[in-house]
Design a protein around this motif. Structure first.
Motif, PDB file in Angstrom:
ATOM      1  N   VAL A 178       0.866  -1.182   0.000  1.00  0.00           N
ATOM      2  CA  VAL A 178       0.000   0.000   0.000  1.00  0.00           C
ATOM      3  C   VAL A 178       0.902   1.231   0.000  1.00  0.00           C
ATOM      4  O   VAL A 178       1.839   1.314   0.806  1.00  0.00           O
ATOM      5  CB  VAL A 178      -0.897   0.011   1.265  1.00  0.00           C
ATOM      6  N   GLU A 203       2.082   0.738   6.664  1.00  0.00           N
ATOM      7  CA  GLU A 203       1.775  -0.096   5.491  1.00  0.00           C
ATOM      8  C   GLU A 203       1.454  -1.527   5.926  1.00  0.00           C
ATOM      9  O   GLU A 203       0.485  -2.123   5.449  1.00  0.00           O
ATOM     10  CB  GLU A 203       2.950  -0.094   4.503  1.00  0.00           C
ATOM     11  N   MET A 207      -2.047  -3.414   5.193  1.00  0.00           N
ATOM     12  CA  MET A 207      -2.086  -4.658   4.415  1.00  0.00           C
ATOM     13  C   MET A 207      -2.833  -5.761   5.171  1.00  0.00           C
ATOM     14  O   MET A 207      -3.428  -6.641   4.567  1.00  0.00           O
ATOM     15  CB  MET A 207      -0.653  -5.116   4.073  1.00  0.00           C
ATOM     16  N   GLN A 212      -6.685  -7.274  -0.463  1.00  0.00           N
ATOM     17  CA  GLN A 212      -5.593  -6.955  -1.393  1.00  0.00           C
ATOM     18  C   GLN A 212      -6.078  -6.261  -2.663  1.00  0.00           C
ATOM     19  O   GLN A 212      -5.372  -5.419  -3.228  1.00  0.00           O
ATOM     20  CB  GLN A 212      -4.815  -8.233  -1.750  1.00  0.00           C
ATOM     21  N   TRP A 215      -5.865  -2.481  -2.266  1.00  0.00           N
ATOM     22  CA  TRP A 215      -4.635  -1.811  -1.846  1.00  0.00           C
ATOM     23  C   TRP A 215      -4.286  -0.640  -2.762  1.00  0.00           C
ATOM     24  O   TRP A 215      -3.888   0.415  -2.289  1.00  0.00           O
ATOM     25  CB  TRP A 215      -3.450  -2.795  -1.839  1.00  0.00           C
TER      26      TRP A 215
END
Ligand code: SF4
Length: 256
Positions: A178, A203, A207, A212, A215
């Motif tokens: 990210v 980050e 995450m 995902q 992101w």
């Protein structure tokens, strides 16, 4: 290619996400008597989902604000964006890419020439060395193509994890992390998505809690929200589509 961003009006987006946010808000300590800056369960999956929904509906199709035509230009633009606004970077890159259009051309450019072209972005001596060095590594090690793995892209001078995430995510559509810039750091704290203060740890937290497939877009959305609404000194909470989900102590207005 100058990319444009479509942003819905706050009122329209608010109406779209209002019902869901109200439901979540009902379960949270939103009374004025409660301590500002705390939410009972800030990482509750339904709260995260409501935040993601609100951001998606407010900033549909949002993209990177740095103008670029290819992965190499985005790499250079992102290196130049350190401690500098995207607007300023977009002002200098047309002349820079015209003079040195390829990694190879950048690799053999003279440092004084590069410095002069990027002077207004700040830290121009270091940045000139970085983009020249990145041109050399891309040319000599990666046959002129920006690599597509985090491990490889981090070997380019001037490229840290944030730049790697920008290029891999925005250009190649590869979500390996990210992007955590100053806006993502600030807003993630205001929304209680993390308590960490270093970009690497923020980050890691993001995450863990974000799916995902969100992101890449999440960073773009939060960066736009941080620029337009959740401004550092005086957030425009009355215009914010996340307002009902937010208990930040920094709020300038509250409906609950
Ligand atoms: S309500 Fe205010 S502090 Fe919270 S995210 Fe929105 S603008 Fe930022």
């Amino acid at each position: 290619m100058a990319k444009t961003t479509v942003v819905r009006t706050a009122a329209k987006a608010k109406a779209l996400v209002g019902a869901k946010a109200r439901t979540i808000a009902k379960t949270e300590p939103v009374s004025a008597k409660k301590k500002a800056g705390t939410t009972r369960n800030p990482l509750a999956p339904e709260r995260i989902e409501a935040i993601l929904d609100a951001l998606r509906q407010t900033y549909p199709g949002v993209v990177c604000a740095l103008n670029h035509e290819n992965a190499w230009e985005l790499t250079v633009a992102t290196i130049l964006s350190a401690q500098c606004t995207d607007v300023r970077v977009n002002l200098v890159t047309p002349a820079l890419f015209k003079a040195f259009p390829t990694p190879k051309a950048m690799a053999v450019a003279s440092l004084p020439e590069l410095e002069e072209l990027i002077r207004t972005t700040g830290f121009f001596r270091n940045k000139a060395k970085s983009i020249q060095g990145a041109g050399r590594v891309v040319t000599e090690t990666f046959s002129g193509k920006v690599p597509q793995t985090m491990e490889e892209i981090l070997t380019l001078p001037g490229v840290a994890r944030k730049t790697g995430n920008v290029v891999l995510g925005s250009w190649f559509g590869i979500a390996v992390g990210v992007v955590v810039d100053t806006h993502v750091m600030r807003l993630s704290k205001r929304l209680e998505l993390t308590k960490e203060t270093s970009p690497e740890k923020v980050e890691r937290d993001l995450m863990k809690i974000l799916p995902q497939d969100r992101w890449i877009a999440f960073s773009h959305e939060l960066i736009h929200h941080g620029r337009q609404v959740c401004i550092a000194r005086k957030p425009r909470c009355a215009d914010c589509t996340l307002e009902r989900l937010c208990n930040s102590a920094d709020k300038t207005w509250s409906s609950h």
